[in-house]
Design a protein around this motif. Structure first.
Motif, PDB file in Angstrom:
ATOM      1  N   UNK A 215      24.239  39.671  28.390  1.00  0.00           N
ATOM      2  CA  UNK A 215      24.168  38.313  27.836  1.00  0.00           C
ATOM      3  C   UNK A 215      25.283  38.089  26.817  1.00  0.00           C
ATOM      4  N   UNK A 216      25.552  39.086  26.001  1.00  0.00           N
ATOM      5  CA  UNK A 216      26.612  38.968  24.995  1.00  0.00           C
ATOM      6  C   UNK A 216      27.984  38.858  25.662  1.00  0.00           C
ATOM      7  N   UNK A 217      28.198  39.631  26.704  1.00  0.00           N
ATOM      8  CA  UNK A 217      29.453  39.550  27.472  1.00  0.00           C
ATOM      9  C   UNK A 217      29.638  38.140  28.006  1.00  0.00           C
ATOM     10  N   UNK A 218      28.593  37.570  28.585  1.00  0.00           N
ATOM     11  CA  UNK A 218      28.681  36.215  29.149  1.00  0.00           C
ATOM     12  C   UNK A 218      28.931  35.170  28.052  1.00  0.00           C
ATOM     13  N   UNK A 219      28.321  35.364  26.892  1.00  0.00           N
ATOM     14  CA  UNK A 219      28.544  34.440  25.775  1.00  0.00           C
ATOM     15  C   UNK A 219      30.000  34.501  25.307  1.00  0.00           C
ATOM     16  N   UNK A 220      30.546  35.718  25.213  1.00  0.00           N
ATOM     17  CA  UNK A 220      31.942  35.866  24.803  1.00  0.00           C
ATOM     18  C   UNK A 220      32.895  35.253  25.825  1.00  0.00           C
TER      19      UNK A 220
ATOM     20  N   UNK B 122      37.190  31.649  29.788  1.00  0.00           N
ATOM     21  CA  UNK B 122      37.647  32.161  31.078  1.00  0.00           C
ATOM     22  C   UNK B 122      36.858  31.540  32.215  1.00  0.00           C
ATOM     23  N   UNK B 123      37.529  31.380  33.345  1.00  0.00           N
ATOM     24  CA  UNK B 123      36.839  30.964  34.569  1.00  0.00           C
ATOM     25  C   UNK B 123      36.078  32.170  35.113  1.00  0.00           C
ATOM     26  N   UNK B 124      35.174  31.920  36.043  1.00  0.00           N
ATOM     27  CA  UNK B 124      34.428  33.007  36.670  1.00  0.00           C
ATOM     28  C   UNK B 124      35.387  33.969  37.374  1.00  0.00           C
ATOM     29  N   UNK B 125      36.419  33.413  37.997  1.00  0.00           N
ATOM     30  CA  UNK B 125      37.397  34.246  38.710  1.00  0.00           C
ATOM     31  C   UNK B 125      38.161  35.148  37.729  1.00  0.00           C
ATOM     32  N   UNK B 126      38.576  34.587  36.597  1.00  0.00           N
ATOM     33  CA  UNK B 126      39.288  35.390  35.591  1.00  0.00           C
ATOM     34  C   UNK B 126      38.392  36.507  35.062  1.00  0.00           C
ATOM     35  N   UNK B 127      37.155  36.158  34.775  1.00  0.00           N
ATOM     36  CA  UNK B 127      36.181  37.134  34.271  1.00  0.00           C
ATOM     37  C   UNK B 127      35.989  38.277  35.260  1.00  0.00           C
ATOM     38  N   UNK B 128      35.796  37.945  36.515  1.00  0.00           N
ATOM     39  CA  UNK B 128      35.564  38.984  37.524  1.00  0.00           C
ATOM     40  C   UNK B 128      36.819  39.806  37.799  1.00  0.00           C
ATOM     41  N   UNK B 129      37.985  39.154  37.749  1.00  0.00           N
ATOM     42  CA  UNK B 129      39.248  39.893  37.896  1.00  0.00           C
ATOM     43  C   UNK B 129      39.396  40.913  36.769  1.00  0.00           C
ATOM     44  N   UNK B 130      39.106  40.480  35.547  1.00  0.00           N
ATOM     45  CA  UNK B 130      39.208  41.376  34.397  1.00  0.00           C
ATOM     46  C   UNK B 130      38.238  42.554  34.552  1.00  0.00           C
ATOM     47  N   UNK B 131      37.015  42.257  34.928  1.00  0.00           N
ATOM     48  CA  UNK B 131      36.013  43.316  35.130  1.00  0.00           C
ATOM     49  C   UNK B 131      36.499  44.345  36.148  1.00  0.00           C
TER      50      UNK B 131
ATOM     51  N   UNK C 219      45.105  37.733  28.616  1.00  0.00           N
ATOM     52  CA  UNK C 219      45.523  38.898  29.400  1.00  0.00           C
ATOM     53  C   UNK C 219      46.023  38.532  30.793  1.00  0.00           C
ATOM     54  N   UNK C 220      45.875  37.280  31.183  1.00  0.00           N
ATOM     55  CA  UNK C 220      46.297  36.859  32.514  1.00  0.00           C
ATOM     56  C   UNK C 220      47.693  36.246  32.494  1.00  0.00           C
ATOM     57  N   UNK C 221      48.237  36.063  31.301  1.00  0.00           N
ATOM     58  CA  UNK C 221      49.552  35.468  31.170  1.00  0.00           C
ATOM     59  C   UNK C 221      50.606  36.473  31.610  1.00  0.00           C
ATOM     60  N   UNK C 222      51.460  36.038  32.482  1.00  0.00           N
ATOM     61  CA  UNK C 222      52.531  36.911  32.952  1.00  0.00           C
ATOM     62  C   UNK C 222      53.660  36.859  31.941  1.00  0.00           C
ATOM     63  N   UNK C 223      54.165  38.016  31.592  1.00  0.00           N
ATOM     64  CA  UNK C 223      55.261  38.103  30.637  1.00  0.00           C
ATOM     65  C   UNK C 223      56.560  38.248  31.412  1.00  0.00           C
ATOM     66  N   UNK C 224      57.463  37.335  31.155  1.00  0.00           N
ATOM     67  CA  UNK C 224      58.765  37.371  31.803  1.00  0.00           C
ATOM     68  C   UNK C 224      59.691  38.255  30.975  1.00  0.00           C
ATOM     69  N   UNK C 225      60.248  39.228  31.614  1.00  0.00           N
ATOM     70  CA  UNK C 225      61.210  40.082  30.931  1.00  0.00           C
ATOM     71  C   UNK C 225      62.603  39.513  31.161  1.00  0.00           C
ATOM     72  N   UNK C 226      63.345  39.414  30.103  1.00  0.00           N
ATOM     73  CA  UNK C 226      64.704  38.920  30.229  1.00  0.00           C
ATOM     74  C   UNK C 226      65.521  39.955  30.994  1.00  0.00           C
TER      75      UNK C 226
END
Length: 86
Positions: free
Chosen positions: A19-24, A30-39, A73-80
């Motif tokens: 429940x605490x994870x879902x509250x956070x 985060x979208x459900x997809x982002x949450x599940x991807x992270x998991x 954590x889903x943001x892609x970092x562009x390397x110069x």
């Protein structure tokens, strides 16, 4: 002596942890997809109910850190492109 399956059931995340994870997740936005991807990327599970108690604690600490520091954590970092002399 407990077998492996019994140990896995006993060590599952508690209802309060889930429940605490879902509250956070909701607070972070985060979208459900982002949450599940992270998991899956970090714990190799598809649902927080599959986490062990120990992994649930790690997930909660990660989410609190992400929330506090406003990290995406889903943001892609562009390397110069770097020029390299040989």
């Amino acid at each position: 002596m407990k077998n492996y399956q019994e140990t896995q059931i006993i060590d599952k995340a508690t209802v309060k942890q889930v429940a605490y994870i879902h509250a956070l997740i909701k607070e972070i936005g985060w979208s459900d997809e982002e949450y599940r991807d992270y998991l899956y990327q970090h714990f190799l599970v598809k649902s927080s109910k599959e986490l062990t108690k120990k992994d649930a604690v790690r997930m909660i600490e990660n989410l609190k850190y992400i929330k506090e520091h406003e990290i995406n954590p889903f943001e892609k970092i562009e390397l110069e492109e770097m020029e390299c002399e040989i």
